[in-house]
Design a protein around this motif. Sequence first.
Motif, PDB file in Angstrom:
ATOM      1  N   TYR A 100       0.831  -1.205   0.000  1.00  0.00           N
ATOM      2  CA  TYR A 100       0.000   0.000   0.000  1.00  0.00           C
ATOM      3  C   TYR A 100       0.868   1.258   0.000  1.00  0.00           C
ATOM      4  CZ  TYR A 100      -2.805   3.732   1.972  1.00  0.00           C
ATOM      5  OH  TYR A 100      -3.388   4.948   2.212  1.00  0.00           O
ATOM      6  N   ILE A 101       1.890   1.278   0.827  1.00  0.00           N
ATOM      7  CA  ILE A 101       2.795   2.433   0.877  1.00  0.00           C
ATOM      8  C   ILE A 101       3.464   2.622  -0.480  1.00  0.00           C
ATOM      9  CG2 ILE A 101       4.945   3.309   1.897  1.00  0.00           C
ATOM     10  CD1 ILE A 101       3.987   1.899   4.554  1.00  0.00           C
ATOM     11  N   ASP A 102       3.998   1.549  -1.032  1.00  0.00           N
ATOM     12  CA  ASP A 102       4.662   1.581  -2.338  1.00  0.00           C
ATOM     13  C   ASP A 102       3.706   2.071  -3.417  1.00  0.00           C
ATOM     14  OD1 ASP A 102       5.360   0.354  -5.024  1.00  0.00           O
ATOM     15  OD2 ASP A 102       7.138  -0.272  -3.918  1.00  0.00           O
ATOM     16  N   GLN A 103       2.527   1.460  -3.502  1.00  0.00           N
ATOM     17  CA  GLN A 103       1.566   1.819  -4.541  1.00  0.00           C
ATOM     18  C   GLN A 103       1.085   3.257  -4.388  1.00  0.00           C
ATOM     19  OE1 GLN A 103      -1.791  -0.842  -4.892  1.00  0.00           O
ATOM     20  NE2 GLN A 103      -2.656   0.283  -6.607  1.00  0.00           N
ATOM     21  N   SER A 104       0.855   3.689  -3.167  1.00  0.00           N
ATOM     22  CA  SER A 104       0.402   5.067  -2.928  1.00  0.00           C
ATOM     23  C   SER A 104       1.453   6.069  -3.379  1.00  0.00           C
ATOM     24  CB  SER A 104       0.082   5.276  -1.448  1.00  0.00           C
ATOM     25  OG  SER A 104      -0.997   4.460  -1.063  1.00  0.00           O
ATOM     26  N   LEU A 105       2.710   5.793  -3.058  1.00  0.00           N
ATOM     27  CA  LEU A 105       3.784   6.676  -3.505  1.00  0.00           C
ATOM     28  C   LEU A 105       3.871   6.699  -5.023  1.00  0.00           C
ATOM     29  CD1 LEU A 105       6.550   5.713  -0.917  1.00  0.00           C
ATOM     30  CD2 LEU A 105       5.343   7.908  -1.048  1.00  0.00           C
ATOM     31  N   SER A 106       3.786   5.529  -5.636  1.00  0.00           N
ATOM     32  CA  SER A 106       3.857   5.438  -7.097  1.00  0.00           C
ATOM     33  C   SER A 106       2.719   6.217  -7.749  1.00  0.00           C
ATOM     34  CB  SER A 106       3.814   3.977  -7.551  1.00  0.00           C
ATOM     35  OG  SER A 106       4.956   3.290  -7.107  1.00  0.00           O
ATOM     36  N   VAL A 113      11.196   2.663  -7.559  1.00  0.00           N
ATOM     37  CA  VAL A 113      12.354   1.876  -7.995  1.00  0.00           C
ATOM     38  C   VAL A 113      13.591   2.762  -8.057  1.00  0.00           C
ATOM     39  CG1 VAL A 113      13.337   0.530  -9.893  1.00  0.00           C
ATOM     40  CG2 VAL A 113      10.959   0.184  -9.229  1.00  0.00           C
ATOM     41  N   GLY A 114      13.460   3.927  -8.671  1.00  0.00           N
ATOM     42  CA  GLY A 114      14.589   4.858  -8.754  1.00  0.00           C
ATOM     43  C   GLY A 114      15.024   5.364  -7.393  1.00  0.00           C
ATOM     44  N   LEU A 115      14.058   5.704  -6.565  1.00  0.00           N
ATOM     45  CA  LEU A 115      14.342   6.200  -5.218  1.00  0.00           C
ATOM     46  C   LEU A 115      15.159   5.198  -4.419  1.00  0.00           C
ATOM     47  CD1 LEU A 115      13.732   8.169  -2.772  1.00  0.00           C
ATOM     48  CD2 LEU A 115      11.732   6.725  -2.362  1.00  0.00           C
ATOM     49  N   ARG A 123      13.649  -2.387  -4.231  1.00  0.00           N
ATOM     50  CA  ARG A 123      12.338  -1.733  -4.166  1.00  0.00           C
ATOM     51  C   ARG A 123      11.566  -2.102  -2.901  1.00  0.00           C
ATOM     52  NH1 ARG A 123       7.870  -1.002  -8.749  1.00  0.00           N
ATOM     53  NH2 ARG A 123       6.345   0.085  -7.454  1.00  0.00           N
ATOM     54  N   TYR A 124      11.631  -3.355  -2.523  1.00  0.00           N
ATOM     55  CA  TYR A 124      10.824  -3.810  -1.396  1.00  0.00           C
ATOM     56  C   TYR A 124      11.525  -3.643  -0.050  1.00  0.00           C
ATOM     57  CZ  TYR A 124       8.081  -5.287  -5.291  1.00  0.00           C
ATOM     58  OH  TYR A 124       7.347  -5.266  -6.446  1.00  0.00           O
ATOM     59  N   GLU A 125      12.580  -2.858  -0.035  1.00  0.00           N
ATOM     60  CA  GLU A 125      13.276  -2.522   1.212  1.00  0.00           C
ATOM     61  C   GLU A 125      12.967  -1.094   1.656  1.00  0.00           C
ATOM     62  OE1 GLU A 125      17.318  -5.108   1.066  1.00  0.00           O
ATOM     63  OE2 GLU A 125      17.212  -3.451  -0.382  1.00  0.00           O
TER      64      GLU A 125
END
Length: 133
Positions: A100-106, A113-115, A123-125
């Motif tokens: 959810y955090i990842d998708q919301s940021l995206s 991925v770049g960040l 990515r998942y870290e």
Amino acid sequence: MAERPTESWRRGIAEEAAELAAGTLEAECACMAELFPEELLRVTDEVLDAFEGALPGLGNASDEEVFAVVERVVLSLNAVNEAHGEAAFETDEREELCAYIDQSLSECGVDVVGLTARHGLGRYELTDRWREW
């Protein structure tokens, strides 16, 4: 917007209650309401409200600003987990929250991925530095 994990958890509670009422689920097999008491859902939603409030404009933000938002949401979720005996979020819930955090940021324009790559992370870290749940 990404679906909040709490929405999925509430849906599971409602489905389980319907199965109990219909007699298609035995009471001893029901666990959703116990796993996700309303207080846990409420405080988790408060944390996610604050996170979502910080999202606008992050697509143009510095890495440090994005990481600060991630740190705040993760530390707040740590506090929720601690307040619930370190058992608020099990493996599936952890994965849902991180996704959810990842998708919301995206969705708000952050290149996750770049960040993470710029900081030597997979990515998942993204949440690992602060996450205790």
